[in-house]
Every structure is written in structure tokens, then in C-alpha cells.
Design a protein around this motif. Structure first.
Motif, PDB file in Angstrom:
ATOM      1  N   ASN A 162     -15.040  -6.045  -3.360  1.00 57.49           N
ATOM      2  CA  ASN A 162     -14.709  -4.608  -3.680  1.00 57.49           C
ATOM      3  C   ASN A 162     -13.433  -4.045  -3.181  1.00 57.49           C
ATOM      4  O   ASN A 162     -13.191  -3.653  -1.977  1.00 57.49           O
ATOM      5  N   LEU A 163     -12.283  -4.156  -4.059  1.00 56.67           N
ATOM      6  CA  LEU A 163     -10.929  -3.870  -3.648  1.00 56.67           C
ATOM      7  C   LEU A 163     -10.760  -2.725  -2.990  1.00 56.67           C
ATOM      8  O   LEU A 163     -10.023  -2.763  -1.964  1.00 56.67           O
ATOM      9  N   GLU A 164     -11.180  -1.587  -3.505  1.00 50.98           N
ATOM     10  CA  GLU A 164     -10.995  -0.384  -3.045  1.00 50.98           C
ATOM     11  C   GLU A 164     -11.588  -0.178  -1.465  1.00 50.98           C
ATOM     12  O   GLU A 164     -10.981   0.251  -0.722  1.00 50.98           O
ATOM     13  N   THR A 209      -9.326   0.190   1.710  1.00 50.78           N
ATOM     14  CA  THR A 209      -9.475   1.486   2.688  1.00 50.78           C
ATOM     15  C   THR A 209     -10.166   1.103   3.919  1.00 50.78           C
ATOM     16  O   THR A 209      -9.340   1.821   4.949  1.00 50.78           O
ATOM     17  N   ARG A 238      -7.191   9.988   0.206  1.00 53.67           N
ATOM     18  CA  ARG A 238      -7.635   8.828  -0.344  1.00 53.67           C
ATOM     19  C   ARG A 238      -8.757   8.879  -1.471  1.00 53.67           C
ATOM     20  O   ARG A 238      -8.836   8.172  -2.666  1.00 53.67           O
ATOM     21  N   ARG A 239      -9.858   9.567  -1.219  1.00 54.83           N
ATOM     22  CA  ARG A 239     -10.835   9.845  -2.245  1.00 54.83           C
ATOM     23  C   ARG A 239     -11.037  10.973  -2.959  1.00 54.83           C
ATOM     24  O   ARG A 239     -11.624  11.133  -3.628  1.00 54.83           O
ATOM     25  N   LEU A 289       0.816  -1.377  -0.104  1.00 57.84           N
ATOM     26  CA  LEU A 289       0.160  -0.082   0.033  1.00 57.84           C
ATOM     27  C   LEU A 289       0.932   1.240  -0.055  1.00 57.84           C
ATOM     28  O   LEU A 289       0.371   2.334  -0.527  1.00 57.84           O
ATOM     29  N   MET A 305      -2.296   5.951  -3.160  1.00 58.09           N
ATOM     30  CA  MET A 305      -3.601   6.007  -3.665  1.00 58.09           C
ATOM     31  C   MET A 305      -3.868   4.852  -4.828  1.00 58.09           C
ATOM     32  O   MET A 305      -4.971   4.135  -5.049  1.00 58.09           O
ATOM     33  N   SER A 306      -2.706   5.012  -5.809  1.00 58.01           N
ATOM     34  CA  SER A 306      -2.864   3.856  -6.954  1.00 58.01           C
ATOM     35  C   SER A 306      -2.983   2.493  -6.644  1.00 58.01           C
ATOM     36  O   SER A 306      -3.346   1.787  -7.114  1.00 58.01           O
ATOM     37  N   THR A 307      -2.472   2.232  -5.353  1.00 55.71           N
ATOM     38  CA  THR A 307      -2.233   0.961  -4.955  1.00 55.71           C
ATOM     39  C   THR A 307      -3.937   0.161  -4.607  1.00 55.71           C
ATOM     40  O   THR A 307      -3.779  -0.992  -4.589  1.00 55.71           O
ATOM     41  N   LEU A 308      -4.666   1.302  -4.739  1.00 51.79           N
ATOM     42  CA  LEU A 308      -6.044   0.535  -4.224  1.00 51.79           C
ATOM     43  C   LEU A 308      -6.877   0.430  -5.523  1.00 51.79           C
ATOM     44  O   LEU A 308      -8.063  -0.147  -5.412  1.00 51.79           O
ATOM     45  N   GLN A 309      -6.403   0.467  -6.672  1.00 53.04           N
ATOM     46  CA  GLN A 309      -6.985   0.412  -7.794  1.00 53.04           C
ATOM     47  C   GLN A 309      -6.760  -1.105  -8.438  1.00 53.04           C
ATOM     48  O   GLN A 309      -5.602  -1.788  -8.046  1.00 53.04           O
TER      49      GLN A 309
END
Length: 911
Positions: A230-232, A236, A696-697, A196, A249-253
Motif C-alpha cells: 500500500n504505497l500511501e 506516510t 497529508r490526509r 517526497l 502530498m501528490s507524491t504519495l499517489q
């Protein structure tokens, strides 16, 4: 376990047991104590180091000290922790590193003599003291000298404490060094937080020697890719629950996670069964690709479509349904019904588009003849294609299949006799999942024959024959080997055939026609005999064949199952032509060059990298000279209007004239957390760019944009959410992937004019544009003041320091190691380019004499980061710029040449 001097008590490797008593965590005075005589000797050592640096005199002083010490391990540790630069040690340039290096060399042959002195409590103290500095190379050096891995379980509580304190990077590095990976098999403890934080190199180090951890991590990550997940949302929730800091934050995609699981599976050669969800996702992507090739691009033959669709779907019911849905969306309902019958899928599981098609349904359900499907399959090749394609000019009997030991020996004995040039190509089955395809064919074309080596049929076991092929052909400089994208083919051959792992991909005897094509097109007055279809573009082999012969290649068998045996006739002809056409292209290049007056032989010699035997040139220096010449030419041209760097459909920049553009230094923008690379590029261009890194969002970024009336830049699906409340025209979705392309896209869309006076006029760290100009002498005085204040403050961060500022966003400051390698000649050579920027009035607020030199502070009472200026830079650079708001020190170094010759080359408007 009893401990000498009672320095360490309560040591336990259990998770629930106490790690240290509080008073023992900092009670290390025994291991750092120096008597007066040793202090005097250490001062002498410092003076000698200041005079001579690393030298035989320093080594002799240290080894003499080690020889006379009662316990060399303890004495060396005390000296190491008392050198002035212990907490800021740099490899090879610090006294502390020299102490550790010389002790490691001295103790290596004497470990048996002094092994009784290396007690566990000394090892614990050594490890605890090493954690107080940041040089990992020093830590590894001392760890080996003090044999810390032999008592590795003693250090486990300290590493677990680091994890609890969210020091994941440090914990992972120490766990790797001490071989404690097996204690961190749970991915959520250490590996997932590192992912992350986008610290993938450290993850690789942690997994390097632990198979269990690899499999556990890949299985865990693949579970996150399951359809119901739901990965994100999951990640999160994990971040919030565990308070993970510095998340990228790109790692949450989904896409980065897909790539990561695929990379780990390939890197560690893990079985595809470990990641079924990734395989399913890639299977869905493969189906969409095949549908595109079949129905939109129309470059996939019926047979190839049939076998690749069946191979991709397999027995997976989800992928079978996806195939039917894709076919229905492509308006080929009849084909979808055919596959539904083959899969024996119940009617109530069909996509609704098929159920509504009553007439076709009746055709399928009412037909009692099971040969319907067979008939359809057998008639694939009857499809009519009116396009005229280039064909193989050799008879079919000139295609020789080499598929056993006997035919292989015949080829080696006779096939290459009196041959001076061959075309080389290879084929393998397209791979869409995690399972890697093996090399299927190697095609070798001469003027009279094309040999198709069946790698799958013969296997890798014929080691002697494969080795002989490498010697007789690939290592033979007298045979010119032509290819198109040759390095890719050679890499596949080396990976699939261990006996040929040593062959080269470049050099004398190799020629990549793609590179030769580019040279002819860009550097020479070369004319192709045919113009080709203007709508058929791109640097493909098919396009090159069209330019040379008038007809393109038929690529309908390119995406087919090359592992199936026997191969279809159309596959054999396709494979043979791919290699043979290379010889035809070379002859066209040669004949057309003679007509155009191009020195073809010299050009071929350059393309074969024969010139690499000459002394290497300083590429940076030549690039700088070229840039000086180019910029000077541009500056002499009259400029009547503003210029814009316009973005065309090829991603290249063209110059047009505009008068309604806004200056870069006046454009105010916010980048969300997905656009950190773009934010650095914009600041480099002088744009006022706010970047909230751990938002994050993106809500905080959007609020800043609305409050300060800035343009808001975002990516992906977040754009749809923000457009509902961000003012119209102030929210933009960035399409490009690379930061350099994003910069061109954004500047073009908003018509932002970047001039030379804007470049590097804004701090890359804090975005402010207030600087103070400082001479070399003042920087030297600041360095002395900083060192004095640091000693007075116990080597802690100084009051007013900007330590909290995230320096990871630095874009224009060259790394120390790179800058240190720059000679004084390079600095002088760069002056011409820098003058173009420096001589103009930059759009910054530049002041003089505002620094508090004695206290090393700017006018805003922020500590000047003078300790980050490398010694070699201080020696060669005469002028520095200090940011008044964060204390960052800048200078006109090699980073400016790289920027001007790189991403900014086609963006700046020169006057």
C-alpha cells in the motif's frame, strides 16, 4: 591528520565517528579576519562597485590585490566572506560574485605556483563558509577554483550533517558538486526524501553520474508498486518516522509514482527487468485499453487484437488471469475460454464468471480437436464491418517494400527522381511497458508509388544509405514533405536512426497538414467538400480524410505488432494509405482554396515557417496590443446582466447570462493539499481561498472548512471519506487535472462571477486582502531602512519578519530573472491593460501611510519584503502594493499581462 591553527579537529568520514567538535563548527574567525588596512581597501572597493558595478576598474583592483597577497587563496576567501552582500549574493549582479569570478579567472593559470597554499584545512573552511550563503552558482565557481573535489571525502561528514538536519536539497546539491553520490546509494537516506518534496530536478542531478544510484532507486521505487504494498501507507509511515518536512502530498499517489519510475527508466535507458511491478501495472492498463479498442471503440481488427493481447500478456500468470477477467466482463466468455485453453490455465484458477458458464466450458473441454483455436484465429478477418472506408487508389504492385541494401540503393537512385512532393509517415509497435519500441517502418509516398522502408529488416548498420536518405530527401528543400503530426514522426526517426539525427522537423520543405488544417479552419473562409459524420469528431487524420474524401480511414491495424515479420497484407495497405492520403488531402486543400478565394500559396509558405527569417517580433508586446484591442471592444458592449463562463463538453468556455451568481470576493473556499495549483488560481481571481499545504490526509483542511463554513474542494478517493461529515453541498470533487481547467470547472459549478475588480485583489501568499499603496520613493526608503537594520542585526532575519510564510505558493509575482529582462517600453505598453484593472475599484482594503518606514514594518508589525524587489522593477515601476499581513510587495508587472492573456482571458467578466 594534523591541522594548521587547530581550526578543525575530529574529522572523520565514518558514520558513527564525530563530525566536528562544537567549538570548531563556528570558529572560522581566522579565515574571515581582516586587518584595518584591508578593511579600508574593501570600503574603497564597495564605493567603486556602487559607482561602476562590474567593470575593468573593479577587475584591476581585485587582481592587483591578489598579486600582492602572500596566500591568494586565503586572501580571496577573506574578501569574499566580508563583502556586504555575501549571504545574499546574486549571480552577475553582486560584488561577491565578481570577487569569486575574477579570482577564478586570475588563479586558473597560476594554480601550479600557489598549489602549496591550498591546504585541506583551508578547503574545509571554504566549504563551511560557502554553506552560509544560498547561491549555488557561486558555490560551484569557488569549488572549482579551490579544487574542493580533490579532497571530497573531507566534506562528507558535513553533508551527512545536512541530511541529519533535514536539509536534503542542500545535501544533494553539494553531493552532486563534489561527486559524492556513491555514499548515498540507499534511497531512503537522500533520494526518497527529495522525491517526497517533489524536488525531481535535484534528484536528476544527483543521479547524473552514478549508475549504481539509478538502479538502486528504480528498484526501490518499483518494490513500492508491488501488489501487496500500500504505497500511501508505506510512504506516510516513512514520513512520520523520519519527520520529512515539506512533503508534497501528490507524491504519495500511485499514478505519479508510476510516471516517475517510467521516466527514470527511460531517461537512463535502464533494463525493463529492473521494474517488474511497473511493467505489470502498465500491462494491466494496456489490457484494459485493448479491450476498449476491441469491444467499445470497435477499431481493433481480429489479427491485431490477437497479436497485441499475446504480446502484452506474455508468460505473466497475473496478466493472463487479468485478460480472462476483462473478457468475461466484456461478455465475450467464448473468447475468454479460448485464451484459457491457450494459456493451459487450470480450471480452478479461472475467474468465477467462466466457471459458471457450463455450456461453453463443455465446448472447450469436450473438444478433442486441437485445431479449434487455430480455426478461430484464421477466421479473424472474416468479421463483417459495414462501414465504408477510404481505400488506396494505387494498385498493390505500386507498394514497394525496401528491406535490404540493394532495394534501398534502388530507391535512393530512382525513387525520388523528378519528385517534388511526398507524404511521410512511420509505424512502430505500441509500447505499454518500460521497454521502448524501435521504429519499424518509414513510409514515403509519391504520386505513383509508396515505398515502405523496413527499418527493422535493414537495421541501423547501413549508415551511408541512411545518411544519403537524409541528404536526398529530408535536407532537400526542393521536395515538399507532407506529414500529419510530422514532428512526432521525425523525432522517432532521429531517435532510432543515429545517422539521421541531424535532420530537421520544420522549416522550408516541411509541411504539417494538421497545422495547415487549423489555419484554414480558424483564419480562412474555407469549405471542405464533405461535411462528415457529426458524431465523429476530433483532430485526427481519419477525420480529415473523411472531410476531404467522404470516407474515413480504417484504423483497425493501427495498434498491431509492427515488428513481426512478415507483415500482413492488411498492415502493408494500412501503412501505404497513411502516407498516400497526405497527397490527396493536399490536393483537396489546394482545389478548395482556389474555389474559396484563399491565398493558398501564401498560407503554405507561412505553414513552412519561411517567415522565421524575418526579424523576430516581441511576442509579449503584440499579445498585449491584441488584448487591448479585444478588451476595448468588449468594454464598449452594453452589459445588462451578470455573465458566466460556462464549461462545455470540449473544455472551452462559452458566455451566457445569469443573475444568480456569487461574486468571487465573497466566495469562501478551502483547497486540500492536492490542489495547490488551483488555490493559487483562485486567489488570483480574488476568491477567499485557504490552503493547508502539508495536510497529508486532508483532515485539517476539512476541519477548517466546517469550522469557518467554507466550501471544501478535494480530489480522488478522499472525497468519499469527507462527504460523510462535511455538510451536503459543501464538498466537491475536482475532476480536471490542470490547474487552469480546474479553475474553470470550479467557477462554473459554483456559479462564481469573476470581474476585473477581483483580479489580484488578494495576497497570493497569505490570502488576506489588506494592502497599503506605496510610491517608488517610499520603496527606496524602505530598502535603505531594511539594509541598515539587516547590518545591525548581523544579517539575520529581522524581528517580526514573515520568513516562516511559505513563498512557494506565489502565483502572480514574476520571477526576478524574468522581470529584470523587461524594458521600460514593455512597462509603458502594458499600461493600457493595467488601466482596465487599476481604474476600477478593486475588492481589496487599500490604505495609505500605514507603514513604519524607519523600521520597515507594516501596521501588523511584519517586515516588508522590500529586498525581493528587483532593481529594474524599482527603476521602471512607479507604484507598489504591500500586504499588511505578510509584507509581500506586489507591482503591476508582466505577470498581469500573462494572466489576462492566458488563464483569465475567458473567465473575467468585463464591464
Amino acid at each position: 591528520m594534523a591541522k594548521a591553527n587547530n581550526k578543525f579537529v575530529g574529522i572523520s568520514v565514518g558514520k558513527s565517528d564525530p563530525i566536528y567538535l562544537d567549538q570548531n563548527r563556528t570558529d572560522l574567525s581566522y579565515y574571515t579576519f581582516l586587518d584595518d588596512a584591508t578593511k579600508t581597501w574593501l570600503n574603497t572597493l564597495h564605493c567603486t562597485w556602487d559607482l561602476w558595478k562590474k567593470s575593468q576598474g573593479i577587475t584591476k583592483m581585485l587582481t592587483d590585490y591578489f598579486e600582492t597577497a602572500p596566500n591568494p587563496y586565503l586572501s580571496a576567501l577573506r574578501i569574499l566572506t566580508n563583502v556586504s552582500d555575501f549571504k545574499y549574493i546574486k549571480s552577475k549582479t553582486s560584488l561577491g560574485f565578481a570577487v569569486a569570478e575574477d579570482f577564478s579567472n586570475w588563479i586558473a593559470p597560476r594554480k601550479k605556483i600557489y598549489e602549496a597554499y591550498l591546504l585541506p584545512d583551508l578547503k574545509l573552511a571554504t566549504f563551511e563558509l560557502l554553506t552560509r550563503q544560498r547561491n549555488l552558482q557561486l558555490t560551484k565557481l569557488v569549488s572549482d577554483a579551490y579544487e574542493l573535489p580533490e579532497h571530497k571525502d573531507l566534506f562528507l561528514p558535513m553533508i551527512q550533517r545536512m541530511v541529519q538536519e533535514k536539509k536534503f536539497k542542500d545535501a544533494a546539491q553539494y553531493a552532486s558538486m563534489l561527486h559524492l553520490q556513491s555514499h548515498f546509494l540507499d534511497p531512503e537516506v537522500l533520494l526518497l526524501p527529495l522525491i517526497l518534496q517533489n524536488k525531481l530536478t535535484i534528484v536528476d542531478d544527483l543521479l547524473a553520474e552514478c549508475t549504481e544510484a539509478r538502479e538502486a532507486l528504480v528498484t526501490y521505487l518499483d518494490d513500492l508498486l508491488a501488489p501487496a504494498m500500500n504505497l500511501e501507507v508505506l510512504l506516510t509511515s516513512f514520513i512520520d518516522k523520519n519527520q520529512i518536512p515539506e512533503v508534497k502530498m501528490s507524491t504519495l499517489q500511485i499514478r505519479p509514482m508510476n510516471k516517475l519510475v517510467g521516466r527514470l527508466t527511460k531517461l537512463y535507458n535502464l533494463p525493463p527487468e529492473l521494474c517488474p511491478n511497473l511493467n505489470r501495472r502498465r500491462g494491466e492498463g494496456a489490457l484494459k485499453f485493448l479491450i476498449y479498442k476491441r469491444y467499445t471503440d470497435c477499431t481493433l481488427s481480429g489479427e491485431s487484437w490477437n497479436e497485441m493481447a499475446r504480446e502484452t500478456v506474455g508468460l505473466d500468470s497475473r496478466l493472463q488471469f487479468e485478460l480472462l477477467k476483462c473478457l468475461a466482463q466484456a461478455n465475450d466468455v467464448k473468447e475468454a475460454l479460448r485464451w484459457a485453453r491457450e494459456f493451459q490455465m487450470p480450471r480452478d484458477q479461472w475467474p468465477w464468471a467462466l466457471i459458471d458458464c457450463e455450456e461453453l466450458e463443455f465446448e472447450v473441454t469436450d473438444s478433442s480437436n486441437s485445431n479449434v483455436v487455430t480455426a478461430v484465429e484464421e477466421n479473424w478477418d472474416t468479421e463483417i464491418d459495414s462501414t465504408l472506408y477510404h481505400t488506396l487508389r494505387l494498385p498493390k504492385d505500386c507498394i514497394k517494400i525496401v528491406d535490404d541494401e540493394r532495394s534501398f540503393e534502388e530507391f535512393l537512385n530512382q525513387g525520388l527522381e523528378d519528385v517534388t512532393m511526398v507524404g511521410i509517415d512511420s509505424e512502430w509497435k505500441p509500447s505499454f511497458g518500460t521497454k521502448q519500441s524501435d521504429l519499424a517502418l518509414i513510409q514515403i509516398a509519391t504520386n505513383t508509388t509508396v515505398y515502405i522502408l523496413d527499418v527493422i529488416g535493414m537495421g541501423k548498420e547501413l549508415v551511408n544509405l541512411w545518411t544519403e536518405l537524409g541528404r536526398a530527401l529530408f535536407d532537400n528543400k526542393n521536395i515538399l514533405k507532407l506529414g500529419f503530426g510530422l514532428a512526432h514522426d521525425i523525432a522517432m526517426i532521429k531517435e532510432s536512426l543515429p545517422a539521421m539525427a541531424g535532420i530537421k522537423a520544420t522549416g522550408q520543405g516541411y509541411m504539417d497538414l494538421l497545422h495547415l488544417w487549423r489555419k484554414l479552419a480558424t483564419e480562412q473562409c474555407f469549405q471542405f467538400p464533405h461535411k462528415g459524420d457529426k458524431n465523429f469528431i476530433g483532430e485526427s487524420l481519419s477525420k480529415l480524410v473523411e472531410l476531404c474524401t467522404g470516407h474515413r480511414l480504417n484504423k483497425s491495424d493501427q495498434f498491431s505488432n509492427w515488428e513481426r515479420r512478415p507483415l500482413r497484407e492488411s498492415q502493408l495497405i494500412y501503412a501505404a494509405l497513411d502516407a498516400y492520403c497526405l497527397l490527396e488531402i493536399f490536393e483537396v486543400f489546394k482545389s478548395q482554396s482556389l474555389r474559396s478565394g484563399v491565398a493558398f500559396n501564401e498560407l503554405c509558405a507561412e505553414s513552412q515557417d519561411v517567415m522565421h527569417k524575418l526579424p523576430k517580433k516581441n511576442t509579449r508586446r503584440h499579445a498585449a496590443k491584441a488584448a487591448i484591442k479585444t478588451r476595448t471592444t468588449l468594454q464598449t458592449a452594453p452589459v445588462n446582466n451578470f455573465q458566466q463562463s460556462s464549461w462545455n463538453n470540449k473544455g472551452k468556455v462559452t458566455t451566457e447570462f445569469f443573475s444568480d451568481m456569487q461574486p468571487a470576493h465573497e466566495w469562501r473556499v478551502v483547497c486540500d493539499s492536492m490542489l495547490g495549483g488551483l488555490a493559487r488560481q483562485l486567489r488570483m481571481c480574488g476568491c477567499d481561498c485557504v490552503y493547508v499545504e502539508f495536510d497529508r490526509r486532508g483532515d485539517q483542511s476539512a476541519k477548517v472548512a466546517m469550522k469557518q463554513k467554507r466550501v471544501f474542494l478535494t480530489r480522488g478517493g478522499a472525497y468519499n471519506r469527507f462527504t460523510s461529515y462535511v455538510p451536503q453541498g459543501s464538498c466537491y470533487r475536482v475532476v480536471a487535472d490542470r490547474p487552469e481547467d480546474q479553475l474553470k470547472e470550479v467557477l462554473n459549478h459554483f456559479k462564481v462571477l469573476v470581474m476585473q475588480k477581483d483580479i489580484f485583489s488578494r495576497c497570493q501568499i497569505c490570502n488576506h486582502d489588506e494592502f497599503v499603496i506605496v510610491s517608488k520613493d517610499i520603496i527606496t526608503e524602505l530598502g535603505k531602512s531594511f539594509a541598515k537594520l539587516k547590518r545591525q542585526n548581523g544579517y539575520r532575519y529581522l524581528p517580526g519578519t514573515s520568513a516562516g510564510v511559505n513563498i512557494t505558493t506565489t502565483a502572480s509575482t514574476a520571477p526576478d530573472s524574468e522581470t529584470d529582462s523587461v524594458s521600460s517600453e514593455d512597462f509603458k505598453l502594458a499600461n493600457s491593460i493595467r488601466a482596465m484593472v487599476n481604474n476600477c475599484d478593486r475588492t481589496w482594503q487599500l490604505s495609505t501611510e500605514t507603514l513604519d518606514v524607519a523600521n520597515c514594518l507594516t501596521k501588523y508589525r511584519v517586515t516588508v519584503q522590500v529586498d525581493r524587489v528587483p532593481a529594474n522593477v524599482l527603476k521602471n515601476v512607479e507604484q507598489f502594493y504591500v500586504c499588511e499581513c505578510c509584507g509581500k510587495v506586489y507591482w503591476d508587472g508582466s505577470h498581469m499581462e500573462r494572466a489576462l492573456n492566458g488563464v483569465l482571458r475567458d473567465i473575467i467578466t468585463w464591464q
